[in-house]
Design a protein around this motif. Structure first.
Motif, PDB file in Angstrom:
ATOM      1  N   ASP A  95      21.289  21.198 -14.271  1.00 31.21           N
ATOM      2  CA  ASP A  95      22.186  20.049 -14.159  1.00 31.21           C
ATOM      3  C   ASP A  95      23.623  20.544 -14.011  1.00 31.21           C
ATOM      4  O   ASP A  95      24.409  20.548 -14.964  1.00 31.21           O
TER       5      ASP A  95
ATOM      6  N   ASN B 237      16.964  18.605 -13.206  1.00 29.82           N
ATOM      7  CA  ASN B 237      16.556  17.398 -12.486  1.00 29.82           C
ATOM      8  C   ASN B 237      17.672  16.861 -11.608  1.00 29.82           C
ATOM      9  O   ASN B 237      17.424  16.207 -10.593  1.00 29.82           O
TER      10      ASN B 237
ATOM     11  N   HIS C 128      15.610  24.166 -17.662  1.00 31.19           N
ATOM     12  CA  HIS C 128      16.386  22.952 -17.903  1.00 31.19           C
ATOM     13  C   HIS C 128      15.753  22.026 -18.948  1.00 31.19           C
ATOM     14  O   HIS C 128      16.216  21.929 -20.073  1.00 31.19           O
TER      15      HIS C 128
ATOM     16  N   HIS D 196      19.388  19.649 -20.597  1.00 33.01           N
ATOM     17  CA  HIS D 196      18.806  18.335 -20.315  1.00 33.01           C
ATOM     18  C   HIS D 196      19.232  17.298 -21.340  1.00 33.01           C
ATOM     19  O   HIS D 196      19.800  16.273 -20.956  1.00 33.01           O
TER      20      HIS D 196
HETATM   21 FE   LIG Z   1      18.733  16.921 -17.002  1.00 33.91          FE
END
Ligand SMILES: [Fe+2]
Length: 535
Positions: A180, A217, A319, A356
């Motif tokens: 991220d 993500n 992550h 995350h």
């Molecule tokens: Fe994330």
């Protein structure tokens, strides 16, 4: 003409006590950067971190003879290394130009100066230091979830500017960036601009210190390549993984006696973040995309490390977490436990670093799974100060890089946040079914593994600082001491417009210990047995 970007000048706010008080407002930097020949400069280790370095930068358009001029401090410049130009056109038609120079044949643990230039353009100068080899002390740092630093973009805040300052302050050999990065995918129509702000904000550190990323993500950008990784893969040159299509998605490199392994959890998680910010008609849920290639690569890599007499430590970073009791964040993902943890246990991975959830949480040492659970890791030691990681791995969520949101509210009712007990009811949300939509976990468990959390709900930001002590002789004890520093919110001085960077505050620390691998004739896991016998 060379434009100097002074590392010391960047640290102009360092006081005699070493605290950072103020720095320039770098989220205003893109307008400045646009007038420069090169921007978004960052360096990354090559296959051999001791002898190879990539220098990467962005240009506004096509340039003639992009190259790096290499030199040594005080010794002037000599060699020129040509750069490869790589471009991509994003979903909304904006073209990004990246230049990548791969520098090989360097000396280990050596500092070089370099100048990034092209014909007719002013050069921009940086420095880098190659990784040390052998059993030497060194420092690394880690966090995930930083954002662009430009608060006008979704999920971003000025705390990412503080984060960059702090990495420079701690002066690591390498910074592990646990996924991220820019959050471009939640600013769909401005993705290249968000990436530019991220890379320009991190540049003052990342052009001098390798920030080695893992995929999160938010690197999945629906519309940008089959996996949504077009931006990431174009912007980074990373150690090889013997795959053509998935270059940079997962990789490893060694620094001193530590093998670092960067993994892509998007390939294994059950939680469906979906890159869904374009709406469900254009969502990307890419679990399983490598068809098992990543897992095979991981096993081969760990197998080799198990027999490599130069590897004492294995640090995996990724992550999404396998263990998180955050109630406002995502929680734990069974997919990670099923895919990676058996291999982590089999080959004795010591530390697993994640992001995350925008908070901090450290596990006890864990190894194996509790029967009748969602592969809940079994606690093997409740020691929280000195942990023998040859007995079990420690999993740490470090998701406080600098975003605009925090997840540091934890399940359960124990206001003291002490070690878990049945009475305090600390639980973890768990994703156990493929495609479970993110933030709507389908199951839960008692978070027996949770050792330490940072319950300060006013800010989630912070950084993990890890110091490796290699020990003195073959078979001696070696250690990695970690301190997690959390950071109050950054503010803007109304008179000057400068960012006021708060000083980091030590919150939690522990020491991981194990026997050096070189004291035993067999594999690294034999060293584990020897360590147990020695105790
Ligand atoms: Fe994330």
């Amino acid at each position: 003409m060379t434009q100097l970007v002074s590392r010391r000048g960047f640290l102009g706010g360092v006081t005699a006590s070493g605290l950072l008080l103020a720095g320039p407002a770098f989220w205003r930097q893109p307008a400045i950067a646009a007038t420069q020949s090169a921007s978004q400069i960052h360096i990354t280790f090559g296959d051999d971190a001791a002898t190879e370095m990539h220098v990467s930068w962005s240009t506004a358009g096509s340039v003639s003879r992009p190259r790096v001029r290499l030199g040594t401090p005080g010794g002037g410049f000599g060699l020129e290394i040509p750069a490869e130009t790589v471009t991509y056109v994003d979903y909304y038609g904006v073209e990004t130009y990246m230049q990548h120079a791969r520098i090989r044949g360097l000396r280990p643990a050596s500092t070089y100066v370099y100048s990034v230039l092209s014909d007719g353009a002013a050069g921009v100068q940086g420095t880098f230091t190659t990784a040390p080899v052998g059993r030497v002390p060194f420092r690394f740092t880690s966090f995930g979830d930083i954002g662009s630093g430009n608060p006008s973009w979704s999920k971003s805040s000025i705390n990412a500017i503080t984060a960059t300052n702090q990495i420079e302050q701690f002066n690591p050999v390498v910074h592990l960036l646990n996924g991220d990065l820019s959050y471009a995918n939640v600013n769909q129509q401005s993705m290249p601009a968000v990436w530019a702000d991220f890379a320009n904000n991190t540049q003052p550190s990342a052009m001098n210190t390798p920030w080695m990323p893992a995929l999160g993500n938010h690197e999945v950008e629906a519309g940008n390549g089959p996996l949504g990784y077009l931006s990431y893969q174009t912007r980074y040159r990373l150690p090889g993984n013997h795959s053509r299509s998935f270059q940079g998605n997962w990789y490893s490199y060694q620094v001193g006696s530590v093998l670092f392994v960067s993994l892509d959890n998007n390939d294994v998680v059950y939680a469906n973040d979906g890159g869904a910010y374009f709406g469900t008609t254009n969502a990307l849920y890419i679990r399983g995309y490598s068809g098992g290639l990543q897992e095979q690569w991981l096993e081969r890599t760990l197998q080799q490390a198990n027999w490599d007499p130069s590897v004492d430590w294995i640090v995996a970073y990724m992550h999404q977490p396998a263990m998180s009791s955050s109630s406002s964040g995502s929680g734990s993902d069974l997919g990670i436990r099923q895919s990676w943890f058996p291999l982590f246990y089999k080959y004795g991975v010591d530390l697993v670093l994640c992001g995350h959830d925008h908070d901090y949480e450290r596990s006890f040492a864990v190894r194996g799974t509790d029967p009748g659970t969602y592969d809940r890791p079994t606690v093997v030691s409740f020691d929280t100060t000195e942990v023998d990681t040859s007995e079990g791995l420690v999993h740490i969520v470090l998701g406080g890089g600098g975003t605009s949101s925090h997840d540091d509210v934890y399940e359960g009712t124990d206001s003291a946040y002490g070690p878990w007990s049945p009475a305090n009811g600390l639980i973890s949300q768990v994703y156990t079914e493929p495609g479970a939509f993110k933030a709507v976990a389908d199951s839960s468990e008692d978070a027996t593994w949770s050792a330490v959390r940072d319950p300060n709900t006013t800010y989630p930001w912070g950084v993990g600082v890890f110091d490796v002590d290699p020990g003195r002789f073959a078979g001696d004890k070696t250690s990695i001491s970690m301190t997690y520093y959390h950071t109050p919110a950054a503010t803007i001085d109304s008179a000057t417009g400068n960012i006021v960077n708060p000083a980091p505050i030590a919150y939690d620390s522990f020491t991981a210990v194990r026997r050096r691998r070189d004291g035993w004739g067999g594999s690294r896991m034999d060293a584990r047995k020897a360590s147990a016998a020695h105790a």
